[in-house]
Design a protein around this motif. Structure first.
Motif, PDB file in Angstrom:
ATOM      1  N   UNK A 261      20.318 -44.659 -32.897  1.00 43.21           N
ATOM      2  CA  UNK A 261      19.636 -44.520 -31.612  1.00 43.21           C
ATOM      3  C   UNK A 261      20.509 -43.726 -30.645  1.00 43.21           C
ATOM      4  N   UNK A 262      19.883 -42.776 -29.938  1.00 42.55           N
ATOM      5  CA  UNK A 262      20.608 -41.931 -28.999  1.00 42.55           C
ATOM      6  C   UNK A 262      20.280 -42.359 -27.576  1.00 42.55           C
ATOM      7  N   UNK A 263      21.279 -42.868 -26.886  1.00 39.21           N
ATOM      8  CA  UNK A 263      21.101 -43.353 -25.506  1.00 39.21           C
ATOM      9  C   UNK A 263      21.645 -42.317 -24.529  1.00 39.21           C
ATOM     10  N   UNK A 264      20.753 -41.732 -23.743  1.00 36.61           N
ATOM     11  CA  UNK A 264      21.133 -40.676 -22.816  1.00 36.61           C
ATOM     12  C   UNK A 264      20.413 -40.890 -21.495  1.00 36.61           C
ATOM     13  N   UNK A 265      20.723 -40.066 -20.505  1.00 40.57           N
ATOM     14  CA  UNK A 265      20.054 -40.135 -19.206  1.00 40.57           C
ATOM     15  C   UNK A 265      19.707 -38.733 -18.743  1.00 40.57           C
ATOM     16  N   UNK A 266      18.463 -38.569 -18.319  1.00 37.12           N
ATOM     17  CA  UNK A 266      17.968 -37.267 -17.871  1.00 37.12           C
ATOM     18  C   UNK A 266      17.041 -37.490 -16.680  1.00 37.12           C
ATOM     19  N   UNK A 267      16.962 -36.509 -15.787  1.00 35.83           N
ATOM     20  CA  UNK A 267      16.093 -36.592 -14.621  1.00 35.83           C
ATOM     21  C   UNK A 267      15.015 -35.521 -14.671  1.00 35.83           C
ATOM     22  N   UNK A 268      13.815 -35.898 -14.283  1.00 36.09           N
ATOM     23  CA  UNK A 268      12.728 -34.940 -14.031  1.00 36.09           C
ATOM     24  C   UNK A 268      12.541 -34.897 -12.525  1.00 36.09           C
ATOM     25  N   UNK A 269      12.663 -33.714 -11.954  1.00 36.05           N
ATOM     26  CA  UNK A 269      12.684 -33.565 -10.500  1.00 36.05           C
ATOM     27  C   UNK A 269      11.530 -32.674 -10.035  1.00 36.05           C
ATOM     28  N   UNK A 270      10.865 -33.108  -8.962  1.00 38.19           N
ATOM     29  CA  UNK A 270       9.902 -32.269  -8.250  1.00 38.19           C
ATOM     30  C   UNK A 270      10.351 -32.206  -6.797  1.00 38.19           C
ATOM     31  N   UNK A 271      10.478 -31.004  -6.260  1.00 38.69           N
ATOM     32  CA  UNK A 271      10.897 -30.900  -4.875  1.00 38.69           C
ATOM     33  C   UNK A 271      11.813 -29.726  -4.632  1.00 38.69           C
ATOM     34  N   UNK A 272      12.481 -29.754  -3.497  1.00 42.26           N
ATOM     35  CA  UNK A 272      13.285 -28.620  -3.060  1.00 42.26           C
ATOM     36  C   UNK A 272      14.555 -28.423  -3.871  1.00 42.26           C
ATOM     37  N   UNK A 273      14.975 -29.425  -4.647  1.00 45.58           N
ATOM     38  CA  UNK A 273      16.149 -29.251  -5.506  1.00 45.58           C
ATOM     39  C   UNK A 273      15.928 -28.150  -6.530  1.00 45.58           C
ATOM     40  N   UNK A 274      14.654 -27.817  -6.776  1.00 48.26           N
ATOM     41  CA  UNK A 274      14.347 -26.748  -7.736  1.00 48.26           C
ATOM     42  C   UNK A 274      14.882 -25.399  -7.264  1.00 48.26           C
ATOM     43  N   UNK A 275      15.039 -25.225  -5.951  1.00 42.85           N
ATOM     44  CA  UNK A 275      15.624 -23.986  -5.446  1.00 42.85           C
ATOM     45  C   UNK A 275      17.024 -23.796  -6.004  1.00 42.85           C
ATOM     46  N   UNK A 276      17.829 -24.847  -5.940  1.00 39.27           N
ATOM     47  CA  UNK A 276      19.209 -24.748  -6.414  1.00 39.27           C
ATOM     48  C   UNK A 276      19.275 -24.656  -7.934  1.00 39.27           C
ATOM     49  N   UNK A 277      18.395 -25.360  -8.624  1.00 38.47           N
ATOM     50  CA  UNK A 277      18.371 -25.278 -10.082  1.00 38.47           C
ATOM     51  C   UNK A 277      17.983 -23.874 -10.521  1.00 38.47           C
ATOM     52  N   UNK A 278      17.005 -23.304  -9.839  1.00 36.32           N
ATOM     53  CA  UNK A 278      16.576 -21.943 -10.149  1.00 36.32           C
ATOM     54  C   UNK A 278      17.708 -20.949  -9.884  1.00 36.32           C
ATOM     55  N   UNK A 279      18.427 -21.165  -8.787  1.00 37.25           N
ATOM     56  CA  UNK A 279      19.549 -20.274  -8.460  1.00 37.25           C
ATOM     57  C   UNK A 279      20.633 -20.360  -9.519  1.00 37.25           C
ATOM     58  N   UNK A 412      23.863 -47.777 -31.065  1.00 34.20           N
ATOM     59  CA  UNK A 412      23.727 -46.347 -31.315  1.00 34.20           C
ATOM     60  C   UNK A 412      24.805 -45.569 -30.588  1.00 34.20           C
ATOM     61  N   UNK A 413      24.477 -44.315 -30.211  1.00 29.45           N
ATOM     62  CA  UNK A 413      25.464 -43.462 -29.560  1.00 29.45           C
ATOM     63  C   UNK A 413      25.126 -43.288 -28.086  1.00 29.45           C
ATOM     64  N   UNK A 414      26.093 -43.565 -27.218  1.00 29.87           N
ATOM     65  CA  UNK A 414      25.923 -43.402 -25.784  1.00 29.87           C
ATOM     66  C   UNK A 414      26.378 -41.998 -25.378  1.00 29.87           C
ATOM     67  N   UNK A 415      25.452 -41.213 -24.824  1.00 26.77           N
ATOM     68  CA  UNK A 415      25.745 -39.829 -24.441  1.00 26.77           C
ATOM     69  C   UNK A 415      25.483 -39.583 -22.958  1.00 26.77           C
TER      70      UNK A 415
END
Length: 497
Positions: A261-279, A412-415
């Motif tokens: 089992x693969x244990x990870x953490x990820x975020x799905x974001x909607x909003x103005x943070x997309x400006x910086x991610x796009x940059x 499992x594996x913590x990532x």
């Protein structure tokens, strides 16, 4: 005369001459490039103890990125920041750079630090969804790709040509076929087995794919394997973004027999943070394609950053997207970690697959624990890189002996790469708590200032404790002398791992 010849050709003298020559060569090789003391001595140890093998390792893993590439990266970054500042003045005026309301003193100071060190604007009104399971994350990603209208920008350390890799590639090809702009940036070393041929049909359909500049050429012409694009970013239509620890590959779905089992953490974001991610994506893309025939990306147009759609997000999370890498000596993500740890009052909970902190972070953890803060760190129960894992065990033992609580995740594996503190501040991204993420890899994290999100990440950490074993001094005392030696030896190599 013959006696002198016999004397200097004696095997012991030959060995001594070779050792001395190797030592001189090692000193010249290591000290001719500017680097921190710990890394300098670690490489000197490798080159001295392994005369031929050590120099081969250094050729491929020890050389720094060329000044030309660093200049290119910095120039691209400055161009994009200036362009964004000019094009989006109304956005930054509307959303104050350092908010005074609903932000703690600690949060405002950290926001100011990132603004000064990385030009990382604070963005508000973001909606955030947390993923800790690969199946749910990839289902959501595939759904968003299939609904894309204008563009899909993907940047991953690993884009493996296996079942999930092919499934995502097919979704990207279908998007390209219906006229969506598709750009894929991947790390050639991290995506072992994936070549340009894998993306050939995508490019025939009008999409683009290229390997990141640090590994974009043949190993002989660019023998620098130590610098990787470790970021994990997805931007879709300027409205939806993903950032965190998951790469693209079947093992991240728990299909690996080795990891389970693969244990990870990820975020799905909607909003103005997309400006910086796009940059961030555009900087990496344009830096890489400066010497290729792939078209550059200009994100200053409304099609890439539709403000109207983002204003409908109505979220409550304030986010700064913070980057770090070998193109800068600021180590902003590491210093962000340091600041959170040093200023935690109640608790700081950390999840990391690799626990190899430098002295500054190590001391911050110990001081915080000694001052009465509840400092807890969660690490995996198994290695994916043996020397890295042994070094992790060494530092885990040292921290436990100094009041920090360390837990071993057994399911499992913590990532996951998360930091959460005092129900106010959290960080989720690609940066591990180790030398490589601090200095060698190109990383990207979302630093978030939101009580609810912090409490959710705290609850996830506490729930994970049900599948953990607390590591105690007795646990380490019962380990064999041979295992302790491997841990200590691996620790000596920490700056090179």
């Amino acid at each position: 005369m013959s006696a002198i010849i016999i004397f200097i050709t004696h095997p012991l003298w030959i060995i001594a001459i070779i050792f001395f020559a190797n030592l001189i060569a090692a000193i010249w090789t290591v000290f001719r490039e500017k680097r921190d003391i710990a890394t300098t001595w670690a490489w000197l140890l490798v080159l001295t103890l392994l005369p031929i093998i050590g120099f081969t390792l250094y050729l491929f893993a020890g050389r720094k990125i060329s000044n030309e590439q660093i200049f290119s990266m910095k120039k691209e970054q400055q161009e994009q920041i200036t362009k964004l500042a000019n094009e989006q003045k109304s956005l930054w005026n509307k959303h104050s750079l350092i908010p005074s309301e609903k932000t703690t003193d600690t949060g405002r100071a950290l926001i100011h630090f990132f603004l000064e060190s990385e030009d990382a604007f604070i963005t508000q009104d973001n909606q955030v969804e947390i993923f800790t399971d690969g199946k749910e994350k990839f289902e959501s990603l595939l759904r968003d790709i299939k609904n894309a209208k204008h563009h899909i920008h993907i940047e991953y350390y690993s884009f493996i040509a296996d079942d999930i890799g092919n499934k995502i590639l097919k979704a990207l090809e279908e998007a390209a076929a219906r006229g969506v702009e598709v750009r894929v940036l991947y790390d050639l070393f991290g995506s072992h087995g994936t070549t340009y041929k894998f993306f050939k049909h995508l490019e025939e359909l009008g999409g683009y794919a290229q390997a990141f500049i640090s590994a974009s050429k043949a190993l002989i012409s660019t023998p620098r394997l130590n610098y990787h694009d470790h970021r994990k970013l997805v931007i879709i239509d300027g409205n939806i973004g993903y950032i965190g620890g998951f790469n693209i590959g079947d093992q991240y779905l728990g299909k690996s027999k080795k990891f389970g089992y693969w244990r990870d953490t990820h975020l799905r974001i909607k909003g103005f943070a997309l400006f910086e991610m796009q940059a961030r994506f555009s900087m990496d893309w344009n830096t890489t394609c400066r010497k290729t025939k792939k078209p550059r990306l200009d994100i200053s147009t409304k099609e890439y950053m539709p403000i109207a759609s983002n204003e409908q997000a109505h979220g409550s999370t304030r986010i700064q997207i913070v980057s770090s890498g070998p193109d800068s000596e600021r180590q902003s993500i590491k210093r962000g970690y340091q600041y959170i740890i040093a200023n935690a009052k109640d608790y700081v909970y950390i999840q990391t697959p690799y626990l190899i902190p430098d002295d500054s972070v190590l001391e911050a953890l110990i001081i915080s624990a000694k001052a009465g803060t509840d400092v807890r760190i969660m690490i995996p129960c198994m290695p994916d890189h043996i020397f890295v894992y042994r070094a992790t065990q060494f530092y885990a033992k040292y921290l436990v002996e100094n009041g920090v609580k360390v837990y071993q995740y057994d399911n499992g594996f913590l990532h996951a790469k998360t930091v959460v503190s005092d129900d106010h501040i959290s960080s989720v991204g690609s940066a591990n708590m180790d030398f490589r993420s601090f200095k060698l890899n190109f990383e990207g994290n979302a630093f978030c200032y939101d009580d609810k999100l912090s409490k959710d990440l705290k609850a996830i950490f506490l729930k994970d404790l049900d599948n953990c074993t607390e590591l105690t001094t007795e646990f380490f005392d019962n380990q064999s002398s041979w295992l302790k030696f491997k841990q200590y030896f691996s620790r000596l190599l920490s700056p090179t791992l």
